[in-house]
Design an enzyme around this catalytic site. Structure first.
Site, PDB file in Angstrom:
ATOM      1  N   TYR A  18       0.828  -1.285  -0.086  1.00  0.00           N
ATOM      2  CA  TYR A  18       0.042   0.023   0.013  1.00  0.00           C
ATOM      3  C   TYR A  18       0.827   1.206   0.016  1.00  0.00           C
ATOM      4  O   TYR A  18       1.979   1.121  -0.499  1.00  0.00           O
ATOM      5  CB  TYR A  18      -0.957  -0.011   1.147  1.00  0.00           C
ATOM      6  N   ARG A  45      -8.130  10.757  -9.037  1.00  0.00           N
ATOM      7  CA  ARG A  45      -7.384  11.331  -7.862  1.00  0.00           C
ATOM      8  C   ARG A  45      -6.646  10.342  -7.250  1.00  0.00           C
ATOM      9  O   ARG A  45      -6.998   9.920  -6.130  1.00  0.00           O
ATOM     10  CB  ARG A  45      -7.935  12.294  -6.999  1.00  0.00           C
ATOM     11  N   LYS A  96      -5.932  -2.107  -1.622  1.00  0.00           N
ATOM     12  CA  LYS A  96      -6.915  -1.893  -0.247  1.00  0.00           C
ATOM     13  C   LYS A  96      -7.718  -3.068  -0.154  1.00  0.00           C
ATOM     14  O   LYS A  96      -8.033  -3.486   0.849  1.00  0.00           O
ATOM     15  CB  LYS A  96      -7.993  -0.758  -0.898  1.00  0.00           C
ATOM     16  N   GLU A 152     -13.379   4.973  -4.083  1.00  0.00           N
ATOM     17  CA  GLU A 152     -11.884   5.184  -3.693  1.00  0.00           C
ATOM     18  C   GLU A 152     -11.242   6.177  -4.687  1.00  0.00           C
ATOM     19  O   GLU A 152     -11.329   5.743  -5.897  1.00  0.00           O
ATOM     20  CB  GLU A 152     -11.297   3.902  -3.867  1.00  0.00           C
ATOM     21  N   ASP A 153     -10.656   7.445  -4.443  1.00  0.00           N
ATOM     22  CA  ASP A 153      -9.692   7.997  -5.252  1.00  0.00           C
ATOM     23  C   ASP A 153     -10.504   8.649  -6.375  1.00  0.00           C
ATOM     24  O   ASP A 153      -9.874   8.583  -7.538  1.00  0.00           O
ATOM     25  CB  ASP A 153      -8.599   7.361  -5.469  1.00  0.00           C
ATOM     26  N   ASP A 207     -14.211   6.435   0.944  1.00  0.00           N
ATOM     27  CA  ASP A 207     -12.989   6.084   1.972  1.00  0.00           C
ATOM     28  C   ASP A 207     -12.123   7.496   2.181  1.00  0.00           C
ATOM     29  O   ASP A 207     -11.913   7.757   3.469  1.00  0.00           O
ATOM     30  CB  ASP A 207     -11.968   4.905   1.753  1.00  0.00           C
ATOM     31  N   ASP A 208     -12.347   8.113   1.051  1.00  0.00           N
ATOM     32  CA  ASP A 208     -11.225   9.461   1.149  1.00  0.00           C
ATOM     33  C   ASP A 208     -11.924  10.364   2.018  1.00  0.00           C
ATOM     34  O   ASP A 208     -11.448  11.214   2.672  1.00  0.00           O
ATOM     35  CB  ASP A 208     -11.153   9.890  -0.187  1.00  0.00           C
ATOM     36  N   ASN A 225      -0.487  11.702   1.095  1.00  0.00           N
ATOM     37  CA  ASN A 225       0.053  10.445   0.554  1.00  0.00           C
ATOM     38  C   ASN A 225       0.492  10.564  -0.960  1.00  0.00           C
ATOM     39  O   ASN A 225      -0.083  11.441  -1.741  1.00  0.00           O
ATOM     40  CB  ASN A 225      -0.815   9.361   0.603  1.00  0.00           C
TER      41      ASN A 225
HETATM   42  P1  NAD Z   1      -8.215  17.373  -3.170  1.00  0.00           P
HETATM   43  O1  NAD Z   1      -7.499  17.576  -4.271  1.00  0.00           O
HETATM   44  O2  NAD Z   1      -9.724  17.042  -3.106  1.00  0.00           O
HETATM   45  O3  NAD Z   1      -7.973  18.476  -2.231  1.00  0.00           O
HETATM   46  C1  NAD Z   1      -6.483  19.140  -2.146  1.00  0.00           C
HETATM   47  C2  NAD Z   1      -6.957  20.367  -1.465  1.00  0.00           C
HETATM   48  O4  NAD Z   1      -5.515  20.952  -0.954  1.00  0.00           O
HETATM   49  C3  NAD Z   1      -7.535  21.493  -2.188  1.00  0.00           C
HETATM   50  O5  NAD Z   1      -8.389  22.196  -1.456  1.00  0.00           O
HETATM   51  C4  NAD Z   1      -6.239  22.287  -2.701  1.00  0.00           C
HETATM   52  O6  NAD Z   1      -6.905  23.790  -3.023  1.00  0.00           O
HETATM   53  C5  NAD Z   1      -5.348  22.388  -1.451  1.00  0.00           C
HETATM   54  N1  NAD Z   1      -4.099  22.577  -1.622  1.00  0.00           N
HETATM   55  C6  NAD Z   1      -3.263  22.072  -2.402  1.00  0.00           C
HETATM   56  N2  NAD Z   1      -2.119  22.427  -2.442  1.00  0.00           N
HETATM   57  C7  NAD Z   1      -2.143  23.365  -1.408  1.00  0.00           C
HETATM   58  C8  NAD Z   1      -1.251  24.519  -0.905  1.00  0.00           C
HETATM   59  N3  NAD Z   1       0.108  24.381  -1.447  1.00  0.00           N
HETATM   60  N4  NAD Z   1      -1.801  25.278  -0.075  1.00  0.00           N
HETATM   61  C9  NAD Z   1      -2.812  25.213   0.298  1.00  0.00           C
HETATM   62  N5  NAD Z   1      -3.877  24.409  -0.065  1.00  0.00           N
HETATM   63  C10 NAD Z   1      -3.397  23.495  -0.991  1.00  0.00           C
HETATM   64  O7  NAD Z   1      -7.693  15.934  -2.596  1.00  0.00           O
HETATM   65  P2  NAD Z   1      -8.063  15.055  -1.076  1.00  0.00           P
HETATM   66  O8  NAD Z   1      -8.778  13.844  -1.450  1.00  0.00           O
HETATM   67  O9  NAD Z   1      -8.464  16.062  -0.049  1.00  0.00           O
HETATM   68  O10 NAD Z   1      -6.702  14.397  -0.801  1.00  0.00           O
HETATM   69  C11 NAD Z   1      -5.441  15.379  -0.319  1.00  0.00           C
HETATM   70  C12 NAD Z   1      -4.399  14.628   0.181  1.00  0.00           C
HETATM   71  O11 NAD Z   1      -4.972  13.726   1.475  1.00  0.00           O
HETATM   72  C13 NAD Z   1      -3.900  13.464  -0.719  1.00  0.00           C
HETATM   73  O12 NAD Z   1      -2.578  13.476  -0.951  1.00  0.00           O
HETATM   74  C14 NAD Z   1      -4.311  12.009  -0.225  1.00  0.00           C
HETATM   75  O13 NAD Z   1      -3.497  11.087  -0.525  1.00  0.00           O
HETATM   76  C15 NAD Z   1      -4.288  12.323   1.095  1.00  0.00           C
HETATM   77  N6  NAD Z   1      -5.310  11.549   1.909  1.00  0.00           N
HETATM   78  C16 NAD Z   1      -4.736  11.125   2.974  1.00  0.00           C
HETATM   79  C17 NAD Z   1      -5.427  10.298   3.874  1.00  0.00           C
HETATM   80  C18 NAD Z   1      -4.918   9.729   5.028  1.00  0.00           C
HETATM   81  O14 NAD Z   1      -3.865  10.050   5.481  1.00  0.00           O
HETATM   82  N7  NAD Z   1      -5.412   8.674   5.855  1.00  0.00           N
HETATM   83  C19 NAD Z   1      -6.711   9.863   3.442  1.00  0.00           C
HETATM   84  C20 NAD Z   1      -7.271  10.277   2.398  1.00  0.00           C
HETATM   85  C21 NAD Z   1      -6.435  11.371   1.622  1.00  0.00           C
END
Ligand code: NAD
Length: 541
Positions: free
Chosen positions: A95, A148, A166, A237-238, A260-261, A399
């Site tokens: 993963y 994504r 997953k 997912e994603d 899940d996100d 991630n």
């Molecule tokens: P998304 O694209 O919907 O959201 C990203 C957000 O970040 C947007 O609002 C964007 O405007 C903002 N952004 C990007 N760069 C920025 C910066 N430099 N300054 C301020 N804001 C900024 O994506 P998402 O689905 O919300 O996922 C975001 C991240 O979270 C991914 O890397 C994903 O892998 C991670 N994630 C982690 C977990 C976990 O750790 N358990 C779970 C889900 C997602």
């Protein structure tokens, strides 16, 4: 139990049946295996030792990923036993972060097809082609359209690695039998021109479907799943954030599903916060929380946290003053043009301001990054958090590891070792000035396997948000004082099957109280816990 309809060579090429060198002399005789295997009969432990030795000999994680994928295709039980008994070592390979690399490289490392592909060209036939999947009793489907993938963007059909990974965790951590698991790639094209132009790319070389064409494709897919596998749980997912929210809203009361996100991330982050406030000795309702990023992950966490604060008696207007979201355009405010629906509940009646100004103005106790933008927790930011908090809570959730807002080492160094740090992908322990710091991993893998197990054992009709709070609380209940003393706000991954069992039990109990359970279950308490445990897949032969 060995399948009596298969014999000889066919058994060795069926990953679910194959035990390879561990077939006994009697089995070799009875199944027509004599001559097809080397004579020295080994046990599963010896096979594990051999496989691990082979895997560890490889220099790169991507090669370990390829090795493990091949093992899964060859000998399923050996694969799952190795994963389960070496979870800290193997999870980062099957993963995040390695799966991110595997997705990027998918078209180049491809060997044999895995999972199921439903493409834009299958419109009109989706129900029919689902019959090509060999397993009749699918209970968990993880589906992505690849738009994504982690924080890596649109990877099109290469995203299939995520559902495969997953579902491997559903089995290894939640004990859901592999035959009940179905990874699906919804290939609607990709807007990643570089991928489309790659001559080895394996997906549809066309732009993504959008608008009505996309929606009717998803509708046909969901209807087909409902018809073919009426008891299945569908995990979205994603997907891109707007689609993630739209699809969840549209289907959450039509079929058993979750995203899940949005929801899984929320539960795991909430659990980490419950852990962290046991260190800072603050009540959840007294926290000020700032989110960097206002996408699916951050707003999902915000919504669950808002509900948890309200449950602690904080009035709605106050809740809103505790949760601050900053995205690429700065603080999310009501007068921002084109504010997406998922941000609206969190938009503040404040003037526009950038991240640093917002941080200084609102002085959060907790800073949560979910941006996909590496380095966005700068030294100045972390130092400021450490200046205003004795124990700043910093969650860098993006991630894979390469996208984290800051590294564990940076968080500890810039806060003089005071940060309570968790990340989405794993970081190694940090050695600093004679001390060892153990970062927590706020990985959704703590939540979805146990929650999914409950949903399918209970044959739930739906999964309301409140069950994600339940799952988060159940996870938090597994964090021991020793974990917190080590500075980590999650239980060790080595305990994760017990964690999944605890979550499954809590979610089943609560689901039953909410009237969501259709299956007949043993009574609450010991009998039910024993029943869940007994249902969990055991790979030992
Ligand atoms: P998304 O694209 O919907 O959201 C990203 C957000 O970040 C947007 O609002 C964007 O405007 C903002 N952004 C990007 N760069 C920025 C910066 N430099 N300054 C301020 N804001 C900024 O994506 P998402 O689905 O919300 O996922 C975001 C991240 O979270 C991914 O890397 C994903 O892998 C991670 N994630 C982690 C977990 C976990 O750790 N358990 C779970 C889900 C997602």
């Amino acid at each position: 139990m060995t399948n009596r309809t298969k014999r000889g060579y066919d058994i060795l090429h069926d990953a679910a049946l194959n035990k390879s060198t561990a077939f006994t002399a009697q089995e070799r005789e009875a199944l027509g295996l004599r001559g097809l295997l080397p004579p020295n009969i080994g046990d599963q432990e010896t096979q594990m030792r051999r496989a691990l030795e082979n895997m560890r000999r490889k220099h790169y994680d991507i090669d370990r990923y390829i090795f493990l994928s091949a093992l899964q295709e060859r000998n399923q039980r050996l694969f799952f036993r190795i994963v389960m008994e070496n979870i800290e070592e193997i999870m980062p390979i099957i993963y995040t972060p390695t799966v991110g690399e595997a997705c990027k490289e998918f078209a180049h490392i491809f060997r044999i097809p895995r999972g199921f592909y439903v493409t834009a060209q299958d419109r009109g036939d989706i129900r029919k082609i689902l019959d090509n999947w060999p397993e009749p009793d699918v209970r968990v489907i993880v589906a992505t359209d690849g738009e994504r993938i982690l924080g890596l963007g649109d990877l099109g059909a290469n995203g299939i690695g995520i559902p495969i990974g997953k579902l491997a965790l559903y089995t290894a951590l939640g004990g859901i039998h592999p035959r009940h698991c179905l990874p699906i790639m919804l290939d609607v094209g990709t807007n990643n021109a570089e991928l489309r132009e790659d001559p080895l790319y394996l997906g549809l070389q066309q732009e993504r479907l959008s608008g009505e064409a996309y929606d009717s494709f998803i509708e046909e897919f969901v209807t087909a799943v409902k018809d073919k596998y009426p008891k299945a749980l569908l995990q979205f997912e994603d997907f891109s954030t707007p689609n993630a929210y739209r699809l969840l809203a549209r289907y959450r009361n039509q079929i058993l599903c979750f995203n899940d996100d949005i929801q899984g991330t929320a539960a795991v982050a909430l659990a980490g916060i419950y852990g962290a406030i046991r260190i800072t000795k603050m009540a959840l309702k007294d926290l000020r929380v700032m989110f960097l990023g206002a996408g699916a992950a951050a707003t999902g966490i915000g919504a669950l946290m808002a509900a948890a604060m309200a449950e602690e008696g904080l009035p709605e207007v106050e809740v809103k003053r505790r949760l601050w979201f900053v995205d690429r355009r700065g603080l999310v405010t009501q007068d921002q043009p084109y504010l997406s629906a998922h941000k609206r509940p969190f938009a503040q009646n404040q003037p526009a301001m950038d991240f640093e100004t917002a941080l200084c103005a609102h002085k959060p106790h907790v800073l949560i990054g979910a941006t996909g933008s590496p380095g966005s927790f700068t030294e100045r930011i972390v130092r400021y958090m450490a200046q205003i908090n004795e124990r700043p809570i910093l969650f860098a959730l993006s991630n894979p590891t390469s996208r984290a807002e800051c590294s564990a080492e940076q968080a500890y160094r810039w806060s003089e070792g005071r940060a309570i740090f968790a990340s989405g992908s794993p970081f190694d322990p940090v050695h600093m000035e004679g001390r060892v710091y153990h970062p927590g991993q706020g990985n959704n893998a703590y939540i979805f396997p146990g929650l999914g197990l409950a949903a399918i054992l209970g044959e739930f009709t739906s999964i309301p948000d409140i069950l994600f709070s339940t799952a988060g609380r159940a996870l938090a209940s597994c964090i021991t004082d020793q974990d917190l003393e080590r500075g980590t706000v999650y239980p060790p991954l080595t305990n994760i099957r017990t964690v999944s069992l605890t979550i499954a039990e809590a979610v089943l109990d609560h689901g039953e109280a909410l009237g969501l359970v259709q299956a007949k279950l043993p009574p609450k308490g010991e009998a039910r816990r024993a029943f869940i445990k007994q249902q969990m897949y055991d790979p030992i032969y």
